[in-house]
Design a protein around this motif. Sequence first.
Motif, PDB file in Angstrom:
ATOM      1  N   GLY A  39     -38.845 -25.226  33.614  1.00 15.52           N
ATOM      2  CA  GLY A  39     -37.490 -25.325  33.068  1.00 15.52           C
ATOM      3  C   GLY A  39     -36.548 -24.319  33.694  1.00 15.52           C
ATOM      4  O   GLY A  39     -35.398 -24.634  34.021  1.00 15.52           O
ATOM      5  N   LYS A  40     -37.016 -23.086  33.859  1.00 11.62           N
ATOM      6  CA  LYS A  40     -36.176 -22.064  34.501  1.00 11.62           C
ATOM      7  C   LYS A  40     -35.901 -22.422  35.957  1.00 11.62           C
ATOM      8  O   LYS A  40     -34.807 -22.191  36.463  1.00 11.62           O
ATOM      9  CB  LYS A  40     -36.841 -20.696  34.420  1.00 11.62           C
ATOM     10  CG  LYS A  40     -36.706 -20.035  33.084  1.00 11.62           C
ATOM     11  CD  LYS A  40     -37.254 -18.628  33.166  1.00 11.62           C
ATOM     12  CE  LYS A  40     -36.980 -17.858  31.918  1.00 11.62           C
ATOM     13  NZ  LYS A  40     -37.463 -16.485  32.005  1.00 11.62           N
ATOM     14  N   LEU A  41     -36.906 -22.989  36.621  1.00 11.07           N
ATOM     15  CA  LEU A  41     -36.727 -23.402  38.008  1.00 11.07           C
ATOM     16  C   LEU A  41     -35.687 -24.513  38.111  1.00 11.07           C
ATOM     17  O   LEU A  41     -34.788 -24.470  38.960  1.00 11.07           O
ATOM     18  CB  LEU A  41     -38.063 -23.861  38.603  1.00 11.07           C
ATOM     19  CG  LEU A  41     -38.029 -24.369  40.037  1.00 11.07           C
ATOM     20  CD1 LEU A  41     -37.693 -23.233  40.983  1.00 11.07           C
ATOM     21  CD2 LEU A  41     -39.367 -24.990  40.398  1.00 11.07           C
ATOM     22  N   VAL A  42     -35.771 -25.500  37.226  1.00 11.81           N
ATOM     23  CA  VAL A  42     -34.829 -26.621  37.247  1.00 11.81           C
ATOM     24  C   VAL A  42     -33.410 -26.136  36.936  1.00 11.81           C
ATOM     25  O   VAL A  42     -32.452 -26.518  37.610  1.00 11.81           O
ATOM     26  CB  VAL A  42     -35.275 -27.713  36.247  1.00 11.81           C
ATOM     27  CG1 VAL A  42     -34.199 -28.758  36.047  1.00 11.81           C
ATOM     28  CG2 VAL A  42     -36.563 -28.364  36.730  1.00 11.81           C
ATOM     29  N   VAL A  88     -31.373 -15.607  40.227  1.00 17.78           N
ATOM     30  CA  VAL A  88     -32.167 -14.675  39.419  1.00 17.78           C
ATOM     31  C   VAL A  88     -33.131 -15.429  38.510  1.00 17.78           C
ATOM     32  O   VAL A  88     -34.267 -15.011  38.322  1.00 17.78           O
ATOM     33  CB  VAL A  88     -31.238 -13.735  38.609  1.00 17.78           C
ATOM     34  CG1 VAL A  88     -32.016 -12.906  37.609  1.00 17.78           C
ATOM     35  CG2 VAL A  88     -30.470 -12.835  39.549  1.00 17.78           C
ATOM     36  N   SER A  89     -32.701 -16.556  37.940  1.00 17.98           N
ATOM     37  CA  SER A  89     -33.604 -17.304  37.066  1.00 17.98           C
ATOM     38  C   SER A  89     -34.762 -17.921  37.851  1.00 17.98           C
ATOM     39  O   SER A  89     -35.866 -18.047  37.319  1.00 17.98           O
ATOM     40  CB  SER A  89     -32.846 -18.381  36.293  1.00 17.98           C
ATOM     41  OG  SER A  89     -32.401 -19.404  37.146  1.00 17.98           O
ATOM     42  N   VAL A  98     -36.089 -16.490  40.583  1.00 18.80           N
ATOM     43  CA  VAL A  98     -36.936 -15.349  40.932  1.00 18.80           C
ATOM     44  C   VAL A  98     -37.705 -14.843  39.720  1.00 18.80           C
ATOM     45  O   VAL A  98     -38.872 -14.474  39.826  1.00 18.80           O
ATOM     46  CB  VAL A  98     -36.071 -14.215  41.548  1.00 18.80           C
ATOM     47  CG1 VAL A  98     -36.869 -12.950  41.717  1.00 18.80           C
ATOM     48  CG2 VAL A  98     -35.494 -14.666  42.876  1.00 18.80           C
ATOM     49  N   GLN A  99     -37.081 -14.845  38.534  1.00 19.16           N
ATOM     50  CA  GLN A  99     -37.710 -14.315  37.326  1.00 19.16           C
ATOM     51  C   GLN A  99     -38.350 -15.406  36.469  1.00 19.16           C
ATOM     52  O   GLN A  99     -38.413 -15.275  35.260  1.00 19.16           O
ATOM     53  CB  GLN A  99     -36.667 -13.604  36.461  1.00 19.16           C
ATOM     54  CG  GLN A  99     -36.185 -12.318  36.991  1.00 19.16           C
ATOM     55  CD  GLN A  99     -35.285 -11.617  35.982  1.00 19.16           C
ATOM     56  OE1 GLN A  99     -34.793 -12.217  35.052  1.00 19.16           O
ATOM     57  NE2 GLN A  99     -35.094 -10.334  36.186  1.00 19.16           N
ATOM     58  N   ARG A 100     -38.860 -16.449  37.075  1.00 21.50           N
ATOM     59  CA  ARG A 100     -39.428 -17.552  36.301  1.00 21.50           C
ATOM     60  C   ARG A 100     -40.476 -17.097  35.312  1.00 21.50           C
ATOM     61  O   ARG A 100     -40.505 -17.541  34.174  1.00 21.50           O
ATOM     62  CB  ARG A 100     -40.073 -18.581  37.232  1.00 21.50           C
ATOM     63  CG  ARG A 100     -39.146 -19.512  37.851  1.00 21.50           C
ATOM     64  CD  ARG A 100     -39.904 -20.636  38.492  1.00 21.50           C
ATOM     65  NE  ARG A 100     -41.078 -20.168  39.233  1.00 21.50           N
ATOM     66  CZ  ARG A 100     -41.274 -20.352  40.512  1.00 21.50           C
ATOM     67  NH1 ARG A 100     -40.379 -20.978  41.215  1.00 21.50           N
ATOM     68  NH2 ARG A 100     -42.358 -19.925  41.096  1.00 21.50           N
ATOM     69  N   SER A 101     -41.368 -16.225  35.731  1.00 20.63           N
ATOM     70  CA  SER A 101     -42.478 -15.849  34.859  1.00 20.63           C
ATOM     71  C   SER A 101     -42.179 -14.633  33.996  1.00 20.63           C
ATOM     72  O   SER A 101     -42.977 -14.262  33.157  1.00 20.63           O
ATOM     73  CB  SER A 101     -43.722 -15.574  35.702  1.00 20.63           C
ATOM     74  OG  SER A 101     -43.464 -14.536  36.613  1.00 20.63           O
ATOM     75  N   HIS A 102     -41.029 -14.010  34.188  1.00 17.56           N
ATOM     76  CA  HIS A 102     -40.664 -12.831  33.401  1.00 17.56           C
ATOM     77  C   HIS A 102     -39.663 -13.215  32.323  1.00 17.56           C
ATOM     78  O   HIS A 102     -39.085 -14.283  32.342  1.00 17.56           O
ATOM     79  CB  HIS A 102     -40.067 -11.743  34.305  1.00 17.56           C
ATOM     80  CG  HIS A 102     -40.981 -11.318  35.389  1.00 17.56           C
ATOM     81  ND1 HIS A 102     -42.147 -10.650  35.159  1.00 17.56           N
ATOM     82  CD2 HIS A 102     -40.914 -11.500  36.732  1.00 17.56           C
ATOM     83  CE1 HIS A 102     -42.748 -10.406  36.304  1.00 17.56           C
ATOM     84  NE2 HIS A 102     -42.028 -10.925  37.283  1.00 17.56           N
ATOM     85  N   CYS A 103     -39.444 -12.334  31.410  1.00 14.15           N
ATOM     86  CA  CYS A 103     -38.519 -12.584  30.302  1.00 14.15           C
ATOM     87  C   CYS A 103     -37.226 -11.820  30.479  1.00 14.15           C
ATOM     88  O   CYS A 103     -36.711 -11.234  29.529  1.00 14.15           O
ATOM     89  CB  CYS A 103     -39.185 -12.205  28.976  1.00 14.15           C
ATOM     90  SG  CYS A 103     -40.598 -13.211  28.588  1.00 14.15           S
ATOM     91  N   GLY A 104     -36.690 -11.784  31.669  1.00 10.19           N
ATOM     92  CA  GLY A 104     -35.452 -11.057  31.904  1.00 10.19           C
ATOM     93  C   GLY A 104     -34.248 -11.771  31.317  1.00 10.19           C
ATOM     94  O   GLY A 104     -34.173 -12.999  31.328  1.00 10.19           O
ATOM     95  N   ASN A 105     -33.317 -11.012  30.792  1.00 10.32           N
ATOM     96  CA  ASN A 105     -32.122 -11.589  30.188  1.00 10.32           C
ATOM     97  C   ASN A 105     -30.908 -11.526  31.102  1.00 10.32           C
ATOM     98  O   ASN A 105     -29.809 -11.873  30.670  1.00 10.32           O
ATOM     99  CB  ASN A 105     -31.809 -10.885  28.862  1.00 10.32           C
ATOM    100  CG  ASN A 105     -32.772 -11.292  27.781  1.00 10.32           C
ATOM    101  OD1 ASN A 105     -33.244 -12.424  27.757  1.00 10.32           O
ATOM    102  ND2 ASN A 105     -33.080 -10.370  26.898  1.00 10.32           N
ATOM    103  N   PRO A 155     -30.059 -13.470  33.715  1.00  7.95           N
ATOM    104  CA  PRO A 155     -29.394 -14.766  33.894  1.00  7.95           C
ATOM    105  C   PRO A 155     -28.632 -15.215  32.649  1.00  7.95           C
ATOM    106  O   PRO A 155     -27.568 -15.812  32.751  1.00  7.95           O
ATOM    107  CB  PRO A 155     -30.525 -15.741  34.208  1.00  7.95           C
ATOM    108  CG  PRO A 155     -31.706 -14.940  34.503  1.00  7.95           C
ATOM    109  CD  PRO A 155     -31.492 -13.587  33.936  1.00  7.95           C
ATOM    110  N   VAL A 156     -29.176 -14.912  31.486  1.00  9.36           N
ATOM    111  CA  VAL A 156     -28.507 -15.287  30.232  1.00  9.36           C
ATOM    112  C   VAL A 156     -27.146 -14.607  30.155  1.00  9.36           C
ATOM    113  O   VAL A 156     -26.133 -15.243  29.847  1.00  9.36           O
ATOM    114  CB  VAL A 156     -29.377 -14.905  29.014  1.00  9.36           C
ATOM    115  CG1 VAL A 156     -28.640 -15.158  27.724  1.00  9.36           C
ATOM    116  CG2 VAL A 156     -30.698 -15.640  29.040  1.00  9.36           C
TER     117      VAL A 156
END
Length: 116
Positions: free
Chosen positions: A4-7, A56-57, A59-66, A68-69
Amino acid sequence: MKTGKLVIGIFSIVLSVIIGFQSMIAGLGNTLSENGEAGGSGGFILGILMLVAGIVSIVQRSHCGNAPVIMFVIGGLLGLILAGSYSDLYIWSTVSLVFGAIILIFNIRNKKIAQQ
């Protein structure tokens, strides 16, 4: 969730190019008509923020970085505030806010799964 983050990242990058070109034309129209609106500039800022948030989203697919939000929300709010007569910017700003909300939901779900 990673998919989902990748898409969302890919859609965001593609949309940022479309938003950028539309905003340049809207800015040119604002300048030629001397109406004092900043819809073109707001759209261009939204396009840049969506591009960066998309990268950024991905690159950070597997992390919970905020990060991009935050970028999606700031871009969406700026777009809504500066849209003026550039009516497509309302649509793009709403899409940006929705992308930010979806990534935030993914991050919350990832944290809950990681805690279990």
